[in-house]
Design an enzyme around this catalytic site. Structure first.
Site, PDB file in Angstrom:
ATOM      1  N   ARG A  77      -9.157  -0.220   7.740  1.00 54.18           N
ATOM      2  CA  ARG A  77     -10.165   0.738   7.270  1.00 54.18           C
ATOM      3  C   ARG A  77     -10.431   1.786   8.342  1.00 54.18           C
ATOM      4  NH1 ARG A  77     -14.355  -1.039   2.607  1.00 54.18           N
ATOM      5  NH2 ARG A  77     -14.355   0.992   1.631  1.00 54.18           N
ATOM      6  N   CYS A  78      -9.335   2.400   8.758  1.00 54.32           N
ATOM      7  CA  CYS A  78      -9.377   3.238   9.949  1.00 54.32           C
ATOM      8  C   CYS A  78      -8.199   4.184   9.899  1.00 54.32           C
ATOM      9  CB  CYS A  78      -9.244   2.326  11.165  1.00 54.32           C
ATOM     10  SG  CYS A  78      -8.813   3.145  12.690  1.00 54.32           S
TER      11      CYS A  78
ATOM     12  N   GLU B 125     -12.995   5.088   4.462  1.00 54.57           N
ATOM     13  CA  GLU B 125     -13.050   4.419   5.763  1.00 54.57           C
ATOM     14  C   GLU B 125     -14.319   4.681   6.536  1.00 54.57           C
ATOM     15  OE1 GLU B 125      -8.354   4.873   6.824  1.00 54.57           O
ATOM     16  OE2 GLU B 125      -9.806   6.251   7.650  1.00 54.57           O
TER      17      GLU B 125
ATOM     18  N   GLN C  79       0.835  -1.207   0.000  1.00 55.87           N
ATOM     19  CA  GLN C  79       0.000   0.000   0.000  1.00 55.87           C
ATOM     20  C   GLN C  79       0.864   1.249   0.000  1.00 55.87           C
ATOM     21  OE1 GLN C  79      -3.084  -2.019   3.061  1.00 55.87           O
ATOM     22  NE2 GLN C  79      -3.564   0.116   2.677  1.00 55.87           N
TER      23      GLN C  79
HETATM   24  N1  PCD Z   1     -13.612   9.723  -3.414  1.00 53.07           N
HETATM   25  C1  PCD Z   1     -14.436  10.567  -4.131  1.00 53.07           C
HETATM   26  N2  PCD Z   1     -14.802  11.774  -3.591  1.00 53.07           N
HETATM   27  C2  PCD Z   1     -14.401  12.117  -2.356  1.00 53.07           C
HETATM   28  C3  PCD Z   1     -13.581  11.265  -1.613  1.00 53.07           C
HETATM   29  C4  PCD Z   1     -13.189  10.069  -2.181  1.00 53.07           C
HETATM   30  O1  PCD Z   1     -14.845  10.234  -5.243  1.00 53.07           O
HETATM   31  N3  PCD Z   1     -14.747  13.278  -1.825  1.00 53.07           N
HETATM   32  C5  PCD Z   1     -13.145   8.458  -3.994  1.00 53.07           C
HETATM   33  C6  PCD Z   1     -11.650   8.525  -4.222  1.00 53.07           C
HETATM   34  O2  PCD Z   1     -11.280   9.108  -5.337  1.00 53.07           O
HETATM   35  C7  PCD Z   1     -11.247   7.071  -4.094  1.00 53.07           C
HETATM   36  C8  PCD Z   1     -12.230   6.525  -3.108  1.00 53.07           C
HETATM   37  O3  PCD Z   1     -13.353   7.402  -3.116  1.00 53.07           O
HETATM   38  O4  PCD Z   1     -11.390   6.426  -5.308  1.00 53.07           O
HETATM   39  C9  PCD Z   1     -11.619   6.453  -1.672  1.00 53.07           C
HETATM   40  O5  PCD Z   1     -10.999   7.670  -1.397  1.00 53.07           O
HETATM   41  P1  PCD Z   1     -10.305   8.028  -0.005  1.00 53.07           P
HETATM   42  O6  PCD Z   1     -11.299   8.056   1.072  1.00 53.07           O
HETATM   43  O7  PCD Z   1      -9.445   9.200  -0.217  1.00 53.07           O
HETATM   44  O8  PCD Z   1      -9.419   6.754   0.352  1.00 53.07           O
HETATM   45  P2  PCD Z   1      -8.091   6.224  -0.368  1.00 53.07           P
HETATM   46  O9  PCD Z   1      -6.912   6.779   0.306  1.00 53.07           O
HETATM   47  O10 PCD Z   1      -8.227   6.340  -1.811  1.00 53.07           O
HETATM   48  O11 PCD Z   1      -8.227   4.692  -0.045  1.00 53.07           O
HETATM   49  C10 PCD Z   1      -7.928   4.205   1.252  1.00 53.07           C
HETATM   50  C11 PCD Z   1      -9.158   3.560   1.843  1.00 53.07           C
HETATM   51  C12 PCD Z   1      -8.738   2.719   3.014  1.00 53.07           C
HETATM   52  S1  PCD Z   1      -7.795   3.374   4.166  1.00 53.07           S
HETATM   53  C13 PCD Z   1      -9.172   1.436   3.136  1.00 53.07           C
HETATM   54  S2  PCD Z   1      -8.666   0.506   4.413  1.00 53.07           S
HETATM   55  C14 PCD Z   1     -10.117   0.786   2.153  1.00 53.07           C
HETATM   56  C15 PCD Z   1     -10.829   1.892   1.374  1.00 53.07           C
HETATM   57  O12 PCD Z   1      -9.849   2.766   0.873  1.00 53.07           O
HETATM   58  N4  PCD Z   1      -9.399  -0.092   1.303  1.00 53.07           N
HETATM   59  C16 PCD Z   1      -9.993  -0.479   0.129  1.00 53.07           C
HETATM   60  N5  PCD Z   1     -11.592   1.350   0.285  1.00 53.07           N
HETATM   61  C17 PCD Z   1     -11.109   0.233  -0.375  1.00 53.07           C
HETATM   62  N6  PCD Z   1     -11.730  -0.138  -1.482  1.00 53.07           N
HETATM   63  C18 PCD Z   1     -11.282  -1.223  -2.158  1.00 53.07           C
HETATM   64  N7  PCD Z   1     -11.937  -1.616  -3.270  1.00 53.07           N
HETATM   65  N8  PCD Z   1     -10.217  -1.934  -1.728  1.00 53.07           N
HETATM   66  C19 PCD Z   1      -9.551  -1.584  -0.611  1.00 53.07           C
HETATM   67  O13 PCD Z   1      -8.506  -2.255  -0.228  1.00 53.07           O
HETATM   68 MO1  PCD Z   1      -6.762   1.577   5.336  1.00 53.07          MO
HETATM   69  O14 PCD Z   1      -6.027   2.663   6.512  1.00 53.07           O
HETATM   70  O15 PCD Z   1      -5.555   1.006   4.402  1.00 53.07           O
HETATM   71  O16 PCD Z   1      -6.826   0.284   6.584  1.00 53.07           O
END
Ligand code: PCD
Length: 795
Positions: free
Chosen positions: A375-376, A749, A228
């Site tokens: 996702r935080c 997120e 990432q």
């Molecule tokens: N957007 C729009 N408008 C606004 C804002 C935003 O349209 N106002 C869109 C953009 O461009 C992109 C999306 O929506 O396409 C998202 O963005 P953002 O909120 O800025 O974010 P990014 O940096 O791009 O990405 C990151 C995130 C995170 S953190 C996570 S866990 C998850 C989510 O992203 N991962 C994933 N989502 C998703 N989806 C998918 N399909 N796969 C994946 O793996 Mo961490 O801290 O890493 O734990």
């Protein structure tokens, strides 16, 4: 001249700019099976690596006998810590500057830790070979529970750290302890609740993997890896291996989901790279599902106590919290360096509360290391859970409606920019507007009546209504406060407009499915008046892309998205000079029109020129005194983070006979400022809500007392399927970020951050009339039934 897109008018220039539902460019290859993931990479002479893992959670290694493995036909090498030691690669730094063994040197600290690597001509042979490595273990007592790990007689896990005499990892605090205590002493009402945010594991469809490819001819190491954050990974690889950065290339090809799991560096990556250097052949390592769950970065595992002090009529005066964090065997939490508890100290949430105090203790245990931002944005999920649960606890204590108590405490719109008592600078928000829309969409009042009717009629199925009005914090930097291993958290974009008027955009972030190839093209299309079809977005290759800190913490839009807009404006600035030259006018007489996407003479809109025509001019008729070409790069250090928010309302039916919970209604109103692609946002919300449901209802990485992972595969670590996911009703409000060039905030997120407390609040709400205050996640039917039983509601 131009303050960026105006949300009232930017939709629908028809060129695929901001606000248009452009179909995802990347889907052409994904849905026709032409994606190129790490495991798709095949190189001539490529070898395969299998990692032998410890069956014990805590054990000293007395001896490793490789001989029988080396006898297997096709096994090329067996690597152990001793071999890596020779190359200075026996250990690697974690993202928190702890030192983790690449292959166990001396002592195993968690089950499934990496002990040896077997390299063979194919994967099956490598696996056969791994089974023939004989390891002599002296098994030690493990401790997997953070509370027990801090007891005096607990076995010492980190005897490798000088001076370490117990399993205490770190302490952290924020806010004003004394002032908070005073408010609590004097308050009319106080409430307290303990809640575990259980250990979760991000579960991307694609597990982690790498192909190390050392080229002795060029003396260059290329590592294709599920990353990432390719640039920071290159910097770390270079530091660990002592190879200068221009001799290391990280390529992160298509990535099948990240969710924070692919932010850290794992031993498998290092082994594949090291083996390739040693053997001078490409070496592939791809982990299996159970290896992924059992050894790579977990998330959460915060045991939290929350307290609120309030007046009798429900005005919150102070928050206090203490956390016991299980960090596993190493301190490998994935947070910006200066934030050992991530952004947990945003726990005052959406509420205007003057006084707050939080403290945290982290412990080492014989479990896999982690603490990734699943996702935080760095522990904001835990913070949101704490405050949104506590507001419900307080509402029940006071007999107040949970919507009403929120309304009473929201930071009002006129108070933005708002400084929180723990030092956060919220950019913009209108919380009541989002809540009102959600209440209306959810038909809130009607459900409240229905709820009461069922209680009165002693119905078999109870109704519960849960609300969460969360605030997120996304877009780390600024660089002065946020860094990873010292590298400031800025991001970047590089735009080249080619002679025929098409463009290539390269960004420092890396998509894992979010659709960046589409949305970054839309930003540039908007800012340059180009057609989105004429723009290609590239990312994930450190040899060609500008340096950036990667995609996680919903930072791509707030940081790299800003860089893309600013770089485009730089291009536009230069284009203006060329436009004037082509139109044979002075630059002062030329203006840019966002609506048409053209430059024209002021007062003579028909004398206009598009970027396509200008591009040709940049290469074929460039103005005297100007450089030819049309390109720009921007490294963007955000002045602040962005603060998306939302209100989610969940209505559940709880079966008094079985403890089963069914979703009756699921409303999600999000505000991420100006929206780039509403369709992509919708997809992001749906996916994130599914993960929130997994969190609240199903998922938990569990261990037994011997340190065995009992929730380490998909038979035991339960992900939601389409069967568990209800219809979602999504809505939105738009409160632009005042400091972001295109007014956008992150959104990816929000649904996972905001939904678990709404779901738990709903289930608690169904039983609140019988005195139930809290229920732990995951809310499996047996747990719910126990609560029903406790309240005398079970039938
Ligand atoms: N957007 C729009 N408008 C606004 C804002 C935003 O349209 N106002 C869109 C953009 O461009 C992109 C999306 O929506 O396409 C998202 O963005 P953002 O909120 O800025 O974010 P990014 O940096 O791009 O990405 C990151 C995130 C995170 S953190 C996570 S866990 C998850 C989510 O992203 N991962 C994933 N989502 C998703 N989806 C998918 N399909 N796969 C994946 O793996 Mo961490 O801290 O890493 O734990």
């Amino acid at each position: 001249e131009d303050g960026g897109p105006d949300p009232e008018t930017f939709c629908g220039h028809g060129r695929g700019g901001m606000g248009e539902e452009v179909k995802r460019k990347e889907d052409q290859r994904f849905i026709t099976g032409r994606g190129n993931y790490v495991d798709d990479i095949k190189k001539p002479g490529m070898l395969h690596c299998e990692i032998l893992r410890s069956p014990h959670a805590h054990a000293r290694i007395k001896n490793i006998d490789k001989s029988r493995a080396l006898d297997v036909d096709g096994v090329v090498a067996v690597l152990t810590a001793d071999d890596l030691l020779e190359h200075g690669l026996a250990t690697m730094p974690t993202l928190m500057a702890d030192t983790q063994d690449v292959l166990v040197n001396d002592k195993v600290k968690f089950q499934s830790q990496e002990v040896a690597a077997v390299i063979a001509t194919d994967r099956y042979t490598a696996k056969d070979g791994a089974q023939k490595v004989v390891v002599d273990y002296e098994v030690l007592d493990p401790v997997v529970d953070a509370h027990k790990a801090l007891e005096e007689d607990a076995p010492l896990i980190r005897d490798d750290i000088e001076g370490q005499t117990d399993n205490h990892c770190l302490d952290w605090e924020t806010g004003d302890e004394e002032a908070t205590a005073k408010v609590f002493d004097e308050a009319d009402v106080t409430v307290k609740e303990q809640m575990l945010y259980q250990r979760l594991h991000p579960a991307p469809i694609e597990t982690c993997g790498a192909v190390g490819d050392y080229d002795p001819g060029k003396d260059k190491l290329t590592v294709h890896m599920t990353s990432q954050a390719p640039h920071i990974h290159r910097t770390l690889f270079s530091q660990v291996a002592g190879i200068p950065e221009h001799k290391v290339r990280i390529v992160s090809p298509d990535v099948g989901g990240g969710f924070g799991n692919k932010v850290p560096i794992y031993p498998g990556y290092v082994v594949a790279a090291a083996a390739s250097v040693v053997l001078e052949k490409p070496v592939k390592w791809v982990e299996e599902r159970s290896e992924n769950i059992q050894s790579t970065g977990f998330a959460r595992d915060y045991d939290m106590t929350g307290e609120l002090a309030a007046t009798k009529d429900g005005k919150i005066q102070a928050v206090r919290t203490h956390v016991l964090a299980n960090h596993g065997a190493y301190n490998a939490v994935a947070q910006p360096s200066k934030f050992p508890a991530g952004f947990f100290n945003i726990f005052t949430g959406s509420y205007d509360i003057d006084t707050a105090y939080g403290s945290l203790t982290a412990a080492y245990t014989n479990t896999a290391p982690g603490g990734v931002a699943y996702r935080c944005s760095f522990r904001v999920t835990e913070a949101v859970y704490l405050i949104e649960r506590m507001v419900k606890v307080l509402a029940d204590e006071l007999g107040m409606d949970p919507a009403e108590i929120r309304r009473k405490n929201f930071i009002p719109p006129e108070k933005f920019p708002y400084k929180s008592p723990t030092g956060w600078n919220y950019d913009s928000g209108d919380y009541e507007k989002a809540l009102d829309l959600a209440l209306e969409m959810a038909d809130y009042d009607a459900y409240r009546e229905e709820q009461q009717r069922r209680i009165d009629e002693d119905a078999d199925k109870l109704l519960g209504i849960g609300i969460s009005s969360f605030t997120e914090v996304v877009g780390a930097g600024p660089g002065k406060t946020c860094d990873i291993a010292g590298v400031e958290m800025f991001d970047s974009a590089d735009i080249r407009v080619h002679p025929n008027g098409s463009a290539t955009v390269r960004v420092g972030v890396q998509t894992q499915g979010q659709g960046h190839e589409t949305t970054f093209a839309q930003i540039v299309a908007e800012e340059l008046g180009m057609d989105v079809e004429d723009i290609t977005v590239e990312h994930g290759d450190t040899d060609t892309d500008p340096y950036g800190l990667g995609t996680y913490g919903s930072r791509s839009t707030p940081v790299a998205g800003a860089a893309a807009a600013v770089a485009a404006r730089k291009v536009r600035e230069k284009a203006k000079t060329i436009a004037a030259n082509e139109l044979e006018a002075s630059e002062d007489d030329v203006t840019w029109d966002r609506e048409t996407g053209e430059f024209h003479l002021i007062g003579a809109p028909d004398r206009s020129i598009t970027i396509t025509e200008i591009a040709a001019g940049a290469y074929m008729n460039h103005p005297a005194g100007e450089e030819p070409g049309l390109e720009a790069v921007d490294y963007y250090d955000p002045p602040e983070m962005t603060y998306p928010f939302g209100s989610y309302i969940v209505v559940v039916e709880v079966d008094r006979e079985t403890g089963e919970v069914e979703f009756e209604k699921f409303v999600a109103v999000d505000d991420c400022g100006n929206r780039i692609n509403p369709m992509i946002i919708e997809g992001q919300i749906h996916g994130g809500l599914a993960q929130g449901i997994g969190t609240a209802m199903l998922e938990h990485v569990t261990y037994d007392d011997n340190g065995n992972v009992t929730g380490g595969d998909f038979m035991n670590y339960l992900l939601p399927t389409s069967m568990e996911i209800p219809e979602f009703e999504t809505g939105y409000t738009v409160t632009p970020s005042p400091h972001h060039p295109i007014g956008a905030k992150g959104v990816g997120e929000s649904p996972t951050v905001g939904s678990p407390p709404a779901i738990v609040n709903a289930v608690v709400d169904a039983m609140a009339h019988a005195g139930i205050k809290h229920i732990e996640m995951p809310m499996t039917p047996d747990r719910v039934w126990e609560k029903l039983d406790e309240a005398g509601l079970a039938i």
